[in-house]
Design a protein around this motif. Structure first.
Motif, PDB file in Angstrom:
ATOM      1  N   GLN A 329       0.821  -1.212   0.000  1.00 13.98           N
ATOM      2  CA  GLN A 329       0.000   0.000   0.000  1.00 13.98           C
ATOM      3  C   GLN A 329       0.853   1.259   0.000  1.00 13.98           C
ATOM      4  O   GLN A 329       0.524   2.246  -0.671  1.00 13.98           O
ATOM      5  CB  GLN A 329      -0.939  -0.003   1.209  1.00 13.98           C
ATOM      6  CG  GLN A 329      -2.067  -1.019   1.095  1.00 13.98           C
ATOM      7  CD  GLN A 329      -2.929  -1.081   2.342  1.00 13.98           C
ATOM      8  OE1 GLN A 329      -2.433  -0.930   3.465  1.00 13.98           O
ATOM      9  NE2 GLN A 329      -4.221  -1.307   2.153  1.00 13.98           N
ATOM     10  N   SER A 330       1.961   1.215   0.742  1.00 19.94           N
ATOM     11  CA  SER A 330       2.840   2.394   0.807  1.00 19.94           C
ATOM     12  C   SER A 330       3.510   2.674  -0.535  1.00 19.94           C
ATOM     13  O   SER A 330       3.968   3.792  -0.782  1.00 19.94           O
ATOM     14  CB  SER A 330       3.899   2.201   1.897  1.00 19.94           C
ATOM     15  OG  SER A 330       4.843   1.200   1.516  1.00 19.94           O
ATOM     16  N   SER A 331       3.563   1.660  -1.409  1.00 20.83           N
ATOM     17  CA  SER A 331       4.188   1.834  -2.722  1.00 20.83           C
ATOM     18  C   SER A 331       3.213   2.428  -3.745  1.00 20.83           C
ATOM     19  O   SER A 331       3.570   2.618  -4.899  1.00 20.83           O
ATOM     20  CB  SER A 331       4.739   0.502  -3.234  1.00 20.83           C
ATOM     21  OG  SER A 331       3.682  -0.377  -3.560  1.00 20.83           O
ATOM     22  N   GLY A 332       1.970   2.702  -3.306  1.00 24.02           N
ATOM     23  CA  GLY A 332       0.996   3.331  -4.194  1.00 24.02           C
ATOM     24  C   GLY A 332       0.018   2.379  -4.843  1.00 24.02           C
ATOM     25  O   GLY A 332      -0.818   2.797  -5.655  1.00 24.02           O
ATOM     26  N   VAL A 333       0.104   1.088  -4.488  1.00 22.85           N
ATOM     27  CA  VAL A 333      -0.810   0.092  -5.044  1.00 22.85           C
ATOM     28  C   VAL A 333      -1.942  -0.150  -4.052  1.00 22.85           C
ATOM     29  O   VAL A 333      -1.697  -0.383  -2.865  1.00 22.85           O
ATOM     30  CB  VAL A 333      -0.063  -1.223  -5.347  1.00 22.85           C
ATOM     31  CG1 VAL A 333      -1.040  -2.300  -5.814  1.00 22.85           C
ATOM     32  CG2 VAL A 333       1.007  -0.990  -6.406  1.00 22.85           C
ATOM     33  N   GLU A 334      -3.173  -0.086  -4.537  1.00 27.65           N
ATOM     34  CA  GLU A 334      -4.321  -0.308  -3.663  1.00 27.65           C
ATOM     35  C   GLU A 334      -4.482  -1.793  -3.382  1.00 27.65           C
ATOM     36  O   GLU A 334      -4.381  -2.625  -4.292  1.00 27.65           O
ATOM     37  CB  GLU A 334      -5.582   0.239  -4.326  1.00 27.65           C
ATOM     38  CG  GLU A 334      -6.820   0.138  -3.455  1.00 27.65           C
ATOM     39  CD  GLU A 334      -8.044   0.709  -4.135  1.00 27.65           C
ATOM     40  OE1 GLU A 334      -9.159   0.252  -3.823  1.00 27.65           O
ATOM     41  OE2 GLU A 334      -7.880   1.597  -4.990  1.00 27.65           O
ATOM     42  N   VAL A 335      -4.736  -2.136  -2.119  1.00 28.62           N
ATOM     43  CA  VAL A 335      -4.874  -3.529  -1.705  1.00 28.62           C
ATOM     44  C   VAL A 335      -6.245  -3.738  -1.069  1.00 28.62           C
ATOM     45  O   VAL A 335      -6.661  -2.972  -0.197  1.00 28.62           O
ATOM     46  CB  VAL A 335      -3.780  -3.930  -0.687  1.00 28.62           C
ATOM     47  CG1 VAL A 335      -3.917  -5.408  -0.326  1.00 28.62           C
ATOM     48  CG2 VAL A 335      -2.396  -3.649  -1.249  1.00 28.62           C
ATOM     49  N   GLU A 336      -6.931  -4.782  -1.526  1.00 33.78           N
ATOM     50  CA  GLU A 336      -8.226  -5.157  -0.940  1.00 33.78           C
ATOM     51  C   GLU A 336      -8.138  -6.616  -0.492  1.00 33.78           C
ATOM     52  O   GLU A 336      -7.864  -7.504  -1.303  1.00 33.78           O
ATOM     53  CB  GLU A 336      -9.335  -4.986  -1.972  1.00 33.78           C
ATOM     54  CG  GLU A 336     -10.706  -5.427  -1.486  1.00 33.78           C
ATOM     55  CD  GLU A 336     -11.752  -5.382  -2.582  1.00 33.78           C
ATOM     56  OE1 GLU A 336     -12.842  -5.934  -2.368  1.00 33.78           O
ATOM     57  OE2 GLU A 336     -11.469  -4.803  -3.654  1.00 33.78           O
ATOM     58  N   VAL A 337      -8.356  -6.860   0.794  1.00 34.18           N
ATOM     59  CA  VAL A 337      -8.350  -8.231   1.307  1.00 34.18           C
ATOM     60  C   VAL A 337      -9.686  -8.879   0.965  1.00 34.18           C
ATOM     61  O   VAL A 337     -10.758  -8.335   1.287  1.00 34.18           O
ATOM     62  CB  VAL A 337      -8.119  -8.243   2.834  1.00 34.18           C
ATOM     63  CG1 VAL A 337      -8.200  -9.679   3.364  1.00 34.18           C
ATOM     64  CG2 VAL A 337      -6.762  -7.655   3.173  1.00 34.18           C
ATOM     65  N   ILE A 338      -9.634 -10.026   0.291  1.00 34.21           N
ATOM     66  CA  ILE A 338     -10.851 -10.735  -0.124  1.00 34.21           C
ATOM     67  C   ILE A 338     -11.236 -11.730   0.964  1.00 34.21           C
ATOM     68  O   ILE A 338     -10.524 -12.727   1.180  1.00 34.21           O
ATOM     69  CB  ILE A 338     -10.629 -11.466  -1.456  1.00 34.21           C
ATOM     70  CG1 ILE A 338     -10.095 -10.499  -2.526  1.00 34.21           C
ATOM     71  CG2 ILE A 338     -11.927 -12.122  -1.929  1.00 34.21           C
ATOM     72  CD1 ILE A 338     -11.023  -9.360  -2.872  1.00 34.21           C
ATOM     73  N   GLU A 339     -12.339 -11.461   1.654  1.00 34.65           N
ATOM     74  CA  GLU A 339     -12.774 -12.327   2.733  1.00 34.65           C
ATOM     75  C   GLU A 339     -13.827 -13.327   2.296  1.00 34.65           C
ATOM     76  O   GLU A 339     -13.994 -14.378   2.903  1.00 34.65           O
ATOM     77  CB  GLU A 339     -13.293 -11.490   3.904  1.00 34.65           C
ATOM     78  CG  GLU A 339     -12.209 -10.598   4.513  1.00 34.65           C
ATOM     79  CD  GLU A 339     -12.738  -9.759   5.656  1.00 34.65           C
ATOM     80  OE1 GLU A 339     -13.967  -9.733   5.846  1.00 34.65           O
ATOM     81  OE2 GLU A 339     -11.916  -9.129   6.342  1.00 34.65           O
ATOM     82  N   ASN A 340     -14.568 -12.968   1.243  1.00 36.78           N
ATOM     83  CA  ASN A 340     -15.539 -13.904   0.703  1.00 36.78           C
ATOM     84  C   ASN A 340     -15.822 -13.536  -0.736  1.00 36.78           C
ATOM     85  O   ASN A 340     -15.499 -12.439  -1.187  1.00 36.78           O
ATOM     86  CB  ASN A 340     -16.836 -13.919   1.513  1.00 36.78           C
ATOM     87  CG  ASN A 340     -17.495 -12.538   1.561  1.00 36.78           C
ATOM     88  OD1 ASN A 340     -18.033 -12.071   0.562  1.00 36.78           O
ATOM     89  ND2 ASN A 340     -17.439 -11.908   2.725  1.00 36.78           N
ATOM     90  N   VAL A 341     -16.375 -14.447  -1.494  1.00 38.39           N
ATOM     91  CA  VAL A 341     -16.728 -14.228  -2.890  1.00 38.39           C
ATOM     92  C   VAL A 341     -18.219 -14.459  -3.032  1.00 38.39           C
ATOM     93  O   VAL A 341     -18.723 -15.536  -2.734  1.00 38.39           O
ATOM     94  CB  VAL A 341     -15.958 -15.185  -3.827  1.00 38.39           C
ATOM     95  CG1 VAL A 341     -16.398 -14.979  -5.267  1.00 38.39           C
ATOM     96  CG2 VAL A 341     -14.464 -14.959  -3.680  1.00 38.39           C
ATOM     97  N   ASN A 342     -18.937 -13.412  -3.434  1.00 35.66           N
ATOM     98  CA  ASN A 342     -20.392 -13.523  -3.588  1.00 35.66           C
ATOM     99  C   ASN A 342     -20.753 -14.151  -4.913  1.00 35.66           C
ATOM    100  O   ASN A 342     -20.066 -13.951  -5.889  1.00 35.66           O
ATOM    101  CB  ASN A 342     -21.027 -12.145  -3.467  1.00 35.66           C
ATOM    102  CG  ASN A 342     -20.800 -11.555  -2.076  1.00 35.66           C
ATOM    103  OD1 ASN A 342     -20.838 -12.287  -1.097  1.00 35.66           O
ATOM    104  ND2 ASN A 342     -20.571 -10.253  -2.026  1.00 35.66           N
TER     105      ASN A 342
END
Length: 342
Positions: A329-342
């Motif tokens: 994230q600090s490098s400018g890349v957005e991170v989303e943790v995937i907890e489930n898949v609908n």
């Protein structure tokens, strides 16, 4: 350069009123390619016809270069329309006229002398790549060639604005790309403002700088193409983005990787612009004692830069996974943790 404010169009029938365009407000800069996208019935074709008053607005204003188009008399509107070119889905060519004669037609109407007319038409034929087809009739041309004639004709009076109403939807994919490349070239050479009406996200992705998303007559989202692609806000925009993001249709494949194990996380990485070209995974592996399993990925270009999506599984100590995510994230890349898949 173009200011559209509170633009509406109501069609009245015996039984009801249909609001085809509902309070649309958009600002378009000179020299930009602005896309308007929506599904069938969204009001986008009515909207573009309101700009040059092929349809009369029920309310609102369209101002082009400080001239309020909506308040012009019929005579003044006719003159002002010469500065607004338009191309159509089905070409609208004169079938009894040659390529040369089709392109010359608006110049004839404008009273341009024959010699000057000839010079201008030949320049336009060269510009749109139809040299050698001057004496051909529309029936002798391919779909792409017909649209090139339509583009040349729309440029005959040196317009400030070019309106494109589903200009590529009748063409095959390869021809569509050729026409889009031509429009980008014309935009750069002539600094021509182009408004693209389309239901194809590929068109928006390939040539537009900004986009407005229409649904049921209203603009539900607008912004830079890259921003809308990466973070669509409206339901309609998300559906369009999914057309070009096959990963969004394949998320079921991720289910088997998602667990309650604290030492394993599936994350979605968003890369924008130059970040899409970085060797981020190699960089992370050098810095952290962690395993990375690449699950899915794609990268797409736009006029404003590339954007990419990458799904990865991180395996290692929970604290190390958290540290790795913070670093990404600090490098400018957005991170989303995937907890489930609908």
């Amino acid at each position: 350069m173009i200011t559209i404010k509170g633009l509406s169009k109501i069609f009245k029938t015996n039984q009801q009123e249909v609001k085809a365009v509902d309070d649309v407000s958009i600002n378009i800069e000179k020299g930009e390619i602005f896309g308007v996208i929506g599904y069938s019935g969204a009001g986008k074709s009515t909207f573009i016809r309101l700009i040059n008053r092929l349809e009369e607005p029920s309310s609102g204003d369209v101002v082009i270069n400080d001239t309020n188009i909506t308040s012009l008399s019929v005579g003044k509107l006719r003159k002002e329309r010469q500065k607004i070119g338009m191309i159509f889905q089905h070409f609208n060519l004169l079938w009894s006229r040659t390529v040369f004669e089709n392109i010359a037609f608006p110049l004839e109407i404008a009273g341009i002398p024959k010699a000057e007319r000839r010079t201008k038409v030949l320049e336009l034929i060269e510009l749109v790549g139809l040299k050698g087809r001057e004496n051909s009739y529309p029936s002798q041309l391919s779909g792409g060639q017909k649209q090139r004639v339509g583009i040349a004709r729309s440029l005959a009076n040196d317009p400030d604005v070019l309106l494109c109403d589903e200009a590529t939807s009748a063409l095959d994919p390869e021809t569509t790309d050729d026409i889009l490349d031509l429009l980008v070239s014309i935009n750069k050479k002539l600094n021509l403002t182009i408004i693209m009406i389309t239901h194809e996200m590929h068109v928006i992705q390939k040539i537009c700088h900004r986009v407005a998303v229409m649904d049921q007559g209203r603009v539900v989202e607008q912004g830079d193409v890259l921003s809308v692609f990466v973070k669509p806000q409206s339901k309609t925009a998300k559906r369009f983005v999914q057309q070009l993001s096959p990963l969004e249709h394949q998320q079921d494949e991720l289910k088997r990787f998602i667990t309650n194990d604290p030492n394993r996380e599936v994350v979605k990485l968003h890369f924008i612009g130059n970040d899409a070209k970085r060797a981020l995974i190699s960089d992370v592996l050098r810095k952290f004692d962690i395993e990375i399993n690449i699950l899915q990925g794609s990268i797409s270009p736009t006029q404003e830069g590339a954007y990419g999506t990458l799904y990865v599984e991180l395996s290692g100590n929970k604290a190390l996974i958290t540290e790795t995510i913070d670093y990404i994230q600090s490098s400018g890349v957005e991170v989303e943790v995937i907890e489930n898949v609908n």
